[in-house]
Scaffold this motif. Structure first.
Motif, mmCIF file in Angstrom:
data_model
loop_
_atom_site.group_PDB
_atom_site.id
_atom_site.type_symbol
_atom_site.label_atom_id
_atom_site.label_comp_id
_atom_site.label_asym_id
_atom_site.label_seq_id
_atom_site.Cartn_x
_atom_site.Cartn_y
_atom_site.Cartn_z
ATOM 1 N N SER A 1 0.834 -1.186 0.000
ATOM 2 C CA SER A 1 0.000 0.000 0.000
ATOM 3 C C SER A 1 0.880 1.251 0.000
ATOM 4 N N ARG A 2 0.285 2.370 -0.303
ATOM 5 C CA ARG A 2 1.028 3.635 -0.272
ATOM 6 C C ARG A 2 1.594 3.899 1.114
ATOM 7 N N ILE A 3 0.768 3.655 2.115
ATOM 8 C CA ILE A 3 1.205 3.924 3.488
ATOM 9 C C ILE A 3 2.358 2.993 3.870
ATOM 10 N N ARG A 4 2.231 1.727 3.529
ATOM 11 C CA ARG A 4 3.291 0.764 3.863
ATOM 12 C C ARG A 4 4.602 1.120 3.161
ATOM 13 N N LEU A 5 4.534 1.508 1.898
ATOM 14 C CA LEU A 5 5.729 1.901 1.163
ATOM 15 C C LEU A 5 6.404 3.085 1.846
ATOM 16 N N GLN A 6 5.616 4.091 2.220
ATOM 17 C CA GLN A 6 6.169 5.265 2.899
ATOM 18 C C GLN A 6 6.866 4.851 4.200
ATOM 19 N N ALA A 25 13.226 12.910 2.078
ATOM 20 C CA ALA A 25 12.970 13.577 3.353
ATOM 21 C C ALA A 25 11.527 13.293 3.755
ATOM 22 N N PHE A 26 11.313 13.007 5.037
ATOM 23 C CA PHE A 26 9.986 12.664 5.535
ATOM 24 C C PHE A 26 9.505 13.683 6.557
ATOM 25 N N LYS A 27 8.189 13.802 6.651
ATOM 26 C CA LYS A 27 7.562 14.627 7.674
ATOM 27 C C LYS A 27 6.421 13.816 8.284
ATOM 28 N N SER A 28 5.952 14.237 9.445
ATOM 29 C CA SER A 28 4.809 13.576 10.065
ATOM 30 C C SER A 28 3.561 13.876 9.257
ATOM 31 N N HIS A 29 2.697 12.856 9.145
ATOM 32 C CA HIS A 29 1.478 13.016 8.364
ATOM 33 C C HIS A 29 0.383 12.211 9.046
ATOM 34 N N TYR A 30 -0.787 12.115 8.447
ATOM 35 C CA TYR A 30 -1.937 11.453 9.058
ATOM 36 C C TYR A 30 -1.657 10.036 9.538
ATOM 37 N N TYR A 31 -1.021 9.215 8.707
ATOM 38 C CA TYR A 31 -0.835 7.804 9.031
ATOM 39 C C TYR A 31 0.621 7.446 9.302
ATOM 40 N N GLY A 32 1.441 8.440 9.592
ATOM 41 C CA GLY A 32 2.849 8.195 9.872
ATOM 42 C C GLY A 32 3.732 9.046 8.985
ATOM 43 N N TYR A 67 1.106 -2.137 -5.040
ATOM 44 C CA TYR A 67 2.136 -1.963 -6.064
ATOM 45 C C TYR A 67 2.869 -3.271 -6.303
ATOM 46 N N LYS A 68 3.267 -3.460 -7.553
ATOM 47 C CA LYS A 68 4.023 -4.647 -7.928
ATOM 48 C C LYS A 68 4.946 -4.282 -9.088
#
Length: 93
Positions: A1-6, A25-32, A67-68
């Motif tokens: 999933s998009r969330i899992r990939l992130q 670079a990452f920032k805090s968001h709704y699901y992590g 995704y695959k």
């Protein structure tokens, strides 16, 4: 999933620091953790036919994405087999 990939890419960056093949670079968001650059890179891989994106409607406004790697994506990955950092990161995912 998009969330899992992130989350997986962020975790790889956190665990491996400068040794990580990923530079997003990452920032805090709704699901992590969330990286707009990773989202853009994923979209580009889909547009170029290297990754297949499947979208499933979960409700009125909720979607699930999976995704695959396509055959073309697998060939491209094999061309870059010398980059052991990326192969190792993918193997752990």
């Amino acid at each position: 999933s998009r969330i899992r990939l992130q989350k997986l890419v962020c975790l790889n960056r956190f665990e491996n620091g400068e040794q990580s093949p990923f530079t997003f670079a990452f920032k805090s968001h709704y699901y992590g953790p969330y990286s707009e650059d990773l989202r853009s890179a994923t979209d580009a891989l889909v547009r170029h036919g290297l990754v297949k994106e499947d979208v499933q409607l979960l409700g009125d406004t909720r979607y699930s994405y999976s995704y695959k790697l396509t055959d073309a994506g697998k060939k491209e990955l094999d061309l870059h087999a010398a980059d052991e950092g990326i192969k190792a990161a993918l193997a752990r995912s």
